[in-house]
Motif scaffolding. Sequence first.
Motif, PDB file in Angstrom:
ATOM      1  N   UNK A  22       0.825  -1.202   0.000  1.00 17.30           N
ATOM      2  CA  UNK A  22       0.000   0.000   0.000  1.00 17.30           C
ATOM      3  C   UNK A  22       0.861   1.254   0.000  1.00 17.30           C
ATOM      4  N   UNK A  23       0.200   2.381  -0.173  1.00 20.00           N
ATOM      5  CA  UNK A  23       0.858   3.685  -0.054  1.00 20.00           C
ATOM      6  C   UNK A  23       0.639   4.161   1.373  1.00 20.00           C
ATOM      7  N   UNK A  24       1.733   4.272   2.120  1.00 20.67           N
ATOM      8  CA  UNK A  24       1.644   4.575   3.540  1.00 20.67           C
ATOM      9  C   UNK A  24       1.657   3.286   4.338  1.00 20.67           C
ATOM     10  N   UNK A  25       1.170   3.371   5.571  1.00 22.86           N
ATOM     11  CA  UNK A  25       1.056   2.162   6.389  1.00 22.86           C
ATOM     12  C   UNK A  25      -0.315   2.133   7.046  1.00 22.86           C
ATOM     13  N   UNK A  26      -0.567   1.105   7.825  1.00 28.44           N
ATOM     14  CA  UNK A  26      -1.906   0.922   8.406  1.00 28.44           C
ATOM     15  C   UNK A  26      -2.314   2.099   9.292  1.00 28.44           C
ATOM     16  N   UNK A  27      -1.341   2.708   9.979  1.00 29.11           N
ATOM     17  CA  UNK A  27      -1.655   3.836  10.851  1.00 29.11           C
ATOM     18  C   UNK A  27      -1.857   5.131  10.066  1.00 29.11           C
ATOM     19  N   UNK A  35      -6.297   3.356   2.161  1.00 32.88           N
ATOM     20  CA  UNK A  35      -7.035   3.563   3.411  1.00 32.88           C
ATOM     21  C   UNK A  35      -8.287   2.695   3.450  1.00 32.88           C
ATOM     22  N   UNK A  36      -8.966   2.565   2.313  1.00 36.19           N
ATOM     23  CA  UNK A  36     -10.200   1.771   2.258  1.00 36.19           C
ATOM     24  C   UNK A  36      -9.928   0.299   2.560  1.00 36.19           C
ATOM     25  N   UNK A  37      -8.865  -0.250   1.988  1.00 41.02           N
ATOM     26  CA  UNK A  37      -8.539  -1.662   2.229  1.00 41.02           C
ATOM     27  C   UNK A  37      -8.146  -1.865   3.695  1.00 41.02           C
ATOM     28  N   UNK A  38      -7.363  -0.943   4.252  1.00 37.03           N
ATOM     29  CA  UNK A  38      -7.006  -1.020   5.677  1.00 37.03           C
ATOM     30  C   UNK A  38      -8.274  -0.978   6.521  1.00 37.03           C
ATOM     31  N   UNK A  39      -9.196  -0.093   6.175  1.00 33.83           N
ATOM     32  CA  UNK A  39     -10.455   0.044   6.920  1.00 33.83           C
ATOM     33  C   UNK A  39     -11.251  -1.270   6.893  1.00 33.83           C
ATOM     34  N   UNK A  40     -11.326  -1.910   5.738  1.00 33.02           N
ATOM     35  CA  UNK A  40     -12.061  -3.176   5.615  1.00 33.02           C
ATOM     36  C   UNK A  40     -11.403  -4.259   6.468  1.00 33.02           C
ATOM     37  N   UNK A  41     -10.088  -4.427   6.328  1.00 28.24           N
ATOM     38  CA  UNK A  41      -9.386  -5.464   7.091  1.00 28.24           C
ATOM     39  C   UNK A  41      -9.480  -5.197   8.587  1.00 28.24           C
ATOM     40  N   UNK A  42      -9.349  -3.943   8.976  1.00 31.18           N
ATOM     41  CA  UNK A  42      -9.439  -3.592  10.398  1.00 31.18           C
ATOM     42  C   UNK A  42     -10.842  -3.845  10.931  1.00 31.18           C
ATOM     43  N   UNK A  49      -0.172  -7.587   7.650  1.00 33.33           N
ATOM     44  CA  UNK A  49       1.076  -6.826   7.588  1.00 33.33           C
ATOM     45  C   UNK A  49       1.000  -5.921   6.370  1.00 33.33           C
ATOM     46  N   UNK A  50       1.732  -4.806   6.431  1.00 34.66           N
ATOM     47  CA  UNK A  50       1.765  -3.897   5.298  1.00 34.66           C
ATOM     48  C   UNK A  50       3.197  -3.633   4.872  1.00 34.66           C
ATOM     49  N   UNK A  51       3.343  -3.263   3.609  1.00 31.57           N
ATOM     50  CA  UNK A  51       4.611  -2.749   3.089  1.00 31.57           C
ATOM     51  C   UNK A  51       4.281  -1.441   2.388  1.00 31.57           C
ATOM     52  N   UNK A  52       5.029  -0.394   2.736  1.00 30.61           N
ATOM     53  CA  UNK A  52       4.806   0.937   2.187  1.00 30.61           C
ATOM     54  C   UNK A  52       5.614   1.096   0.902  1.00 30.61           C
ATOM     55  N   UNK A  53       4.920   1.102  -0.241  1.00 37.73           N
ATOM     56  CA  UNK A  53       5.622   1.196  -1.525  1.00 37.73           C
ATOM     57  C   UNK A  53       6.202   2.593  -1.764  1.00 37.73           C
TER      58      UNK A  53
END
Length: 117
Positions: A22-27, A35-42, A49-53
């Motif tokens: 993703x662009x950025x991280x979960x926080x 942000x939308x995908x993080x919101x769904x998973x959360x 886990x995330x990786x910030x591209x």
Amino acid sequence: MSDAVFDRIRSEINANPVMLYMKGDAMFPQCGFSARVVQILSHMKVPFQTANVLEDAGLRDGIKAFSNWPTIPQLYVKGELVGGCDIVTEMYQSGELESLLAEHGVVPASASASASA
């Protein structure tokens, strides 16, 4: 594309049952789609886990080449590309994402905590 980048991606998606590029991280997501995908998973309480591209141009280009998928974010479950924001959102709304995660043994954090108690 460098083998080192592909090796890193393979290693990350194999080590983490749910991996989000993703662009950025979960926080601090740095794009609305990420942000939308993080919101769904959360919301589903799925550990991921995330990786910030944005921190690594090689990774940003590498993940697109690795998956042959042109956009970020990219969600992987048990090493398989699920898709980007639109696909994840549609799967979430239809209940398909929950089924996919369950089929792969990925359970919400609260369920796994109570199951092991």
